[in-house]
Motif scaffolding. Structure first.
Motif, PDB file in Angstrom:
ATOM      1  N   UNK A 180       0.857  -1.236   0.054  1.00 40.33           N
ATOM      2  CA  UNK A 180      -0.072  -0.027   0.024  1.00 40.33           C
ATOM      3  C   UNK A 180       0.859   1.301  -0.051  1.00 40.33           C
ATOM      4  N   UNK A 181       1.865   1.366   0.975  1.00 39.95           N
ATOM      5  CA  UNK A 181       2.908   2.404   0.732  1.00 39.95           C
ATOM      6  C   UNK A 181       3.347   2.684  -0.531  1.00 39.95           C
ATOM      7  N   UNK A 182       4.005   1.597  -1.080  1.00 40.07           N
ATOM      8  CA  UNK A 182       4.666   1.355  -2.390  1.00 40.07           C
ATOM      9  C   UNK A 182       3.904   1.890  -3.697  1.00 40.07           C
ATOM     10  N   UNK A 183       2.460   1.558  -3.392  1.00 40.42           N
ATOM     11  CA  UNK A 183       1.549   2.433  -4.377  1.00 40.42           C
ATOM     12  C   UNK A 183       1.218   3.700  -4.350  1.00 40.42           C
ATOM     13  N   UNK A 184       1.495   4.279  -3.039  1.00 37.35           N
ATOM     14  CA  UNK A 184       1.144   5.616  -2.764  1.00 37.35           C
ATOM     15  C   UNK A 184       2.362   6.423  -3.298  1.00 37.35           C
ATOM     16  N   UNK A 185       3.367   5.795  -3.491  1.00 43.31           N
ATOM     17  CA  UNK A 185       4.835   6.545  -3.817  1.00 43.31           C
ATOM     18  C   UNK A 185       4.700   7.008  -5.239  1.00 43.31           C
ATOM     19  N   UNK A 186       4.008   6.120  -6.225  1.00 46.62           N
ATOM     20  CA  UNK A 186       4.061   6.659  -7.471  1.00 46.62           C
ATOM     21  C   UNK A 186       4.002   5.533  -8.434  1.00 46.62           C
ATOM     22  N   UNK A 187       4.071   5.989  -9.851  1.00 43.73           N
ATOM     23  CA  UNK A 187       3.904   5.059 -10.836  1.00 43.73           C
ATOM     24  C   UNK A 187       5.216   3.999 -10.855  1.00 43.73           C
ATOM     25  N   UNK A 188       6.322   4.346 -10.399  1.00 46.26           N
ATOM     26  CA  UNK A 188       7.580   3.719 -10.720  1.00 46.26           C
ATOM     27  C   UNK A 188       7.727   2.565  -9.602  1.00 46.26           C
ATOM     28  N   UNK A 189       6.881   2.690  -8.573  1.00 43.28           N
ATOM     29  CA  UNK A 189       6.860   1.518  -7.771  1.00 43.28           C
ATOM     30  C   UNK A 189       5.613   0.505  -7.708  1.00 43.28           C
ATOM     31  N   UNK A 190       5.084   0.513  -8.816  1.00 43.16           N
ATOM     32  CA  UNK A 190       3.777  -0.278  -8.951  1.00 43.16           C
ATOM     33  C   UNK A 190       3.961  -1.747  -9.204  1.00 43.16           C
ATOM     34  N   UNK A 191       4.995  -1.909  -9.867  1.00 41.65           N
ATOM     35  CA  UNK A 191       5.626  -3.279  -9.943  1.00 41.65           C
ATOM     36  C   UNK A 191       5.843  -3.938  -8.568  1.00 41.65           C
ATOM     37  N   UNK A 192       6.762  -3.387  -7.708  1.00 38.20           N
ATOM     38  CA  UNK A 192       6.960  -3.789  -6.412  1.00 38.20           C
ATOM     39  C   UNK A 192       5.619  -3.890  -5.603  1.00 38.20           C
TER      40      UNK A 192
END
Length: 141
Positions: free
Chosen positions: A37-49
């Motif tokens: 959930x945190x990685x998703x809020x960081x932006x599009x470059x972290x969507x795969x993670x």
């Protein structure tokens, strides 16, 4: 004053260890879901993670719930088995066999009182065994 100490059965010990391991895996799965959930809020470059963390977290959470359920169900099934200790008594002369519940102090080749059929002969204990009554599993076809 006597002190009663109850020892935990091996089934309960194993069940406790498995429960502890499952709780740790469940905690790690929840951490993975929050990290996703945190990685998703960081932006599009972290969507795969975030996607991988969601898959890992959901899979680990599902597996731990299933293992916990199965372990608890099996542990209660084992505890519900009825065990009964029996003693076999035989007459040396006429061979009469009597089976009765085990009494404290019974052991194999212990001499008991006189036989009912032939009072001049003593009876002896020839066997001590444990009966286990288990439920048979039925499978639907």
């Amino acid at each position: 004053m006597t002190q009663n100490t109850q020892q935990q059965s091996p089934v309960n010990k194993i069940s406790s260890y498995i429960t502890l391991i499952v709780a740790i895996v469940m905690g790690l799965a929840i951490i993975a879901l929050f990290s996703a959930a945190y990685a998703y809020t960081l932006g599009s470059e972290y969507l795969i993670q975030a996607g991988f963390l969601i898959i890992i977290g959901a899979f680990a959470l599902g597996i731990s719930v299933v293992v916990l359920y199965q372990t608890r169900r099996n542990a209660t099934a084992i505890k519900n088995e009825e065990t009964k200790v029996m003693t076999i008594i035989e007459c040396k002369n006429c061979g009469t066999k009597i089976t009765r519940d085990f009494q404290r102090g019974d052991y194999v080749f212990k001499e008991l009182g006189a036989c009912e059929k032939c009072p001049e002969q003593k009876q002896i204990i020839t066997g001590v065994y444990k009966e286990i009554k288990t439920k048979e599993k039925t499978y639907a076809v």
